[in-house]
Scaffold this active site. Sequence first.
Site, PDB file in Angstrom:
ATOM      1  N   ASP A  69       0.872  -1.164   0.000  1.00  0.00           N
ATOM      2  CA  ASP A  69       0.000   0.000   0.000  1.00  0.00           C
ATOM      3  C   ASP A  69       0.912   1.217   0.000  1.00  0.00           C
ATOM      4  OD1 ASP A  69      -2.678   0.758  -0.192  1.00  0.00           O
ATOM      5  OD2 ASP A  69      -2.730   1.381   1.895  1.00  0.00           O
ATOM      6  N   TYR A 151       0.191  10.083  -9.090  1.00  0.00           N
ATOM      7  CA  TYR A 151       0.687  11.438  -8.845  1.00  0.00           C
ATOM      8  C   TYR A 151       2.062  11.693  -9.480  1.00  0.00           C
ATOM      9  CZ  TYR A 151      -2.988  11.397  -5.263  1.00  0.00           C
ATOM     10  OH  TYR A 151      -4.197  11.314  -4.601  1.00  0.00           O
TER      11      TYR A 151
HETATM   12  P1  IMP Z   1      -2.603   2.043  -3.489  1.00  0.00           P
HETATM   13  O1  IMP Z   1      -3.720   2.233  -2.518  1.00  0.00           O
HETATM   14  O2  IMP Z   1      -1.355   1.566  -2.872  1.00  0.00           O
HETATM   15  O3  IMP Z   1      -2.991   1.246  -4.684  1.00  0.00           O
HETATM   16  O4  IMP Z   1      -2.187   3.442  -4.093  1.00  0.00           O
HETATM   17  C1  IMP Z   1      -2.831   4.596  -3.760  1.00  0.00           C
HETATM   18  C2  IMP Z   1      -2.698   5.631  -4.824  1.00  0.00           C
HETATM   19  O5  IMP Z   1      -1.448   6.265  -4.644  1.00  0.00           O
HETATM   20  C3  IMP Z   1      -2.718   5.164  -6.267  1.00  0.00           C
HETATM   21  O6  IMP Z   1      -4.000   5.101  -6.787  1.00  0.00           O
HETATM   22  C4  IMP Z   1      -1.949   6.260  -6.938  1.00  0.00           C
HETATM   23  O7  IMP Z   1      -2.786   7.343  -7.202  1.00  0.00           O
HETATM   24  C5  IMP Z   1      -0.955   6.651  -5.878  1.00  0.00           C
HETATM   25  N1  IMP Z   1       0.338   5.999  -6.091  1.00  0.00           N
HETATM   26  C6  IMP Z   1       0.773   4.818  -5.577  1.00  0.00           C
HETATM   27  N2  IMP Z   1       2.018   4.584  -5.989  1.00  0.00           N
HETATM   28  C7  IMP Z   1       2.358   5.622  -6.780  1.00  0.00           C
HETATM   29  C8  IMP Z   1       3.524   5.935  -7.513  1.00  0.00           C
HETATM   30  O8  IMP Z   1       4.516   5.202  -7.548  1.00  0.00           O
HETATM   31  N3  IMP Z   1       3.491   7.077  -8.200  1.00  0.00           N
HETATM   32  C9  IMP Z   1       2.427   7.919  -8.213  1.00  0.00           C
HETATM   33  N4  IMP Z   1       1.306   7.667  -7.556  1.00  0.00           N
HETATM   34  C10 IMP Z   1       1.283   6.520  -6.840  1.00  0.00           C
END
Ligand code: IMP
Length: 192
Positions: A69, A151
């Site tokens: 996450d 992002y």
């Molecule tokens: P998750 O809940 O870990 O899937 O990620 C949460 C959100 O963070 C994703 O939907 C992206 O918008 C953002 N995110 C996660 N990893 C990255 C990254 O490596 N670069 C840019 N945005 C990220």
Amino acid sequence: MHTIIFATNNEHKIKEIQSLVGSDFTIITLEQAGIDIDIPEPHDTLQENAYEKAITIENMTQQNCFSEDTGLEIEALNGEPGVKSARYAGETRNFQANIDKVLEKLEGITNRKAQFRTVICLLWNKEVFYFEGICKGHIAETMHGKEGFGYDPIFQPANYKATFAELSMAEKNRIGHRGQAVAKLISYLNRH
Ligand code: IMP
């Protein structure tokens, strides 16, 4: 050769992690494991959400697996969007809407300090392990670049003029949050 399920449906994350793991381990995606679910992320911390995703998949498959996450933590916004990064601008999880909301909230604010933080949860032979990776940087005034996801177009890692979206995947992995957490995961797996 070890096989391990990566509990995600995010294509970008799968590509990044596969390129890091090399040939010592076979990473199976949820799709390859025949699992079609939207794993819940109901908690207030990255660690709890990572555990929830991993245990959900372990219960379904009885196999070793890991999940991760990630959150973007912006100092001037008291750590927001943080654990809410995916759904910051609403349930549709729209990357552009999320970026627009961040830029709007930071309008006129000079402190642009931010960091990406990744927590990996590994369930290995029924034991739980956590690995963290942090990448510090700044939020740009406007979007730049087309690579990556989320992002990336507004995040400038420390000591770089470019945003993550202007770097190659290899370079982002080398300095990035996920790359650092995965390096710790791989180091652990290589020792066991
Ligand atoms: P998750 O809940 O870990 O899937 O990620 C949460 C959100 O963070 C994703 O939907 C992206 O918008 C953002 N995110 C996660 N990893 C990255 C990254 O490596 N670069 C840019 N945005 C990220």
